[in-house]
Design a protein around this motif. Structure first.
Motif, PDB file in Angstrom:
ATOM      1  N   GLY A  60       0.665  -1.056  -0.104  1.00 59.02           N
ATOM      2  CA  GLY A  60      -0.020  -0.028  -0.096  1.00 59.02           C
ATOM      3  C   GLY A  60       0.877   1.350  -0.052  1.00 59.02           C
ATOM      4  O   GLY A  60       2.017   1.104  -0.079  1.00 59.02           O
TER       5      GLY A  60
ATOM      6  N   THR B 179       4.664  -0.622   2.895  1.00 61.47           N
ATOM      7  CA  THR B 179       3.903   0.407   2.321  1.00 61.47           C
ATOM      8  C   THR B 179       5.149   1.316   2.003  1.00 61.47           C
ATOM      9  O   THR B 179       6.094   1.390   2.338  1.00 61.47           O
ATOM     10  CB  THR B 179       3.183   1.136   3.541  1.00 61.47           C
ATOM     11  OG1 THR B 179       4.097   1.342   4.465  1.00 61.47           O
ATOM     12  CG2 THR B 179       1.928   0.140   3.855  1.00 61.47           C
TER      13      THR B 179
ATOM     14  N   ALA C 101      -2.917  -1.350  -3.009  1.00 66.99           N
ATOM     15  CA  ALA C 101      -3.918  -0.438  -2.899  1.00 66.99           C
ATOM     16  C   ALA C 101      -4.150   0.505  -3.842  1.00 66.99           C
ATOM     17  O   ALA C 101      -4.940   1.675  -3.868  1.00 66.99           O
ATOM     18  CB  ALA C 101      -3.269   0.556  -1.602  1.00 66.99           C
TER      19      ALA C 101
END
Length: 283
Positions: free
Chosen positions: A127, A166, A194
């Motif tokens: 993400g 991330t 994401a």
């Protein structure tokens, strides 16, 4: 009786370069402009935080639509100048400020459940981290995306070891993330991503290691950009309906500007999952 023409400002945290390279935010802005034109509303030139602001100038507008995430201090300062504010896809909620957001929580849980029901036991997540922008244009990168939060919570509830990475909202994050997660768990059998640009980097990294998305590993993403259906294999992804977000933001801004209500509205636009080759339900 003639109706007074409304003047609405669009304040964005994104530079022209970022917006031109980000189809999601560009679609939100363009839909705001189109919806305003259809209603006879004047949207003045987009105001970009990175170009410098005169806060007092915002008092002249009938309403303000904010694109992107601002610090709580920035939002509160803006509200003191002009109380008619609509936040479009803002990660923070305020009890007295309008907001319109895509539905992410339920969709994230749904995707994870469907992957799990399809027999996937080692599900990874890649993400992005959101920037919070102050009125002087400075940013702090410390706002975790809701999909990341949901993934961690879901993994804990299902007794599954979380594997996540991330970074910025670019393809490089997907490439680095996929490589890292496969090092952690070589038997990774599903990947939730994401955004489509991040997924593009992840898919390339998987292929370089001889792992075929949709056969060896399931991949599901968010955005449903045009490129998603043309990838090989075609990407299963979530449509967030950015045009609906923009149109709804204009509608709410008009209500505030005309004093039609005194209470805030938090609108949520339902998302839609498009099944393609990288994950087919009930296979």
């Amino acid at each position: 009786m003639t109706t007074q023409t409304l003047h609405i400002a669009v304040l964005t945290v994104f530079s022209e370069t970022r917006e031109s390279n980000d189809s999601y935010w560009r679609q939100i802005y363009l839909s705001i402009v189109q919806a305003a034109h259809e209603r006879g509303i004047v949207v003045d030139d987009v105001i970009r935080i990175n170009q410098g602001l005169k806060l007092a100038d915002f008092a002249q507008y009938d309403a303000i639509i904010v694109l992107g995430d601002m610090t709580p201090s920035a939002v509160n300062q803006l509200k003191q100048i002009n109380s008619s504010i609509v936040l479009a896809d803002a990660k923070d909620h305020y009890h007295d400020i309008d907001a319109v957001n895509p539905e992410l929580r339920l969709m994230t849980v749904r995707i994870l459940n469907e992957l799990y029901e399809a027999g996937r036991q080692k599900i990874g997540f890649i993400g992005g981290i959101n920037d919070l922008t102050a009125l002087d244009g400075t940013t702090t990168t410390n706002l975790e995306d809701v999909r990341s939060e949901i993934y961690e919570e879901w993994s804990k509830n299902h007794g599954i070891t979380p594997h996540f990475h991330t970074g910025t909202w670019h393809a490089e994050t997907g490439s680095l993330g996929a490589t890292k997660l496969l090092e952690e768990e070589p038997q990774l059998d599903a990947l939730l991503v994401a955004s489509d640009p991040i997924a593009l980097g992840a898919i390339n990294a998987l292929k370089l290691q001889g792992i075929e998305p949709g056969k060896d590993i399931d991949v599901v993403s968010f955005d449903n950009l045009e490129l998603a259906s043309y990838l090989v294999p075609a990407l299963t992804t979530v449509e967030l309906h950015p045009s609906a977000i923009g149109k709804t933001a204009i509608s709410q801004a008009c209500e505030l500007a005309r004093g039609e209500r005194t209470w805030p509205i938090w609108a949520t636009i339902p998302s839609q999952l498009h099944y393609r080759e990288t994950f087919k339900k009930n296979k």
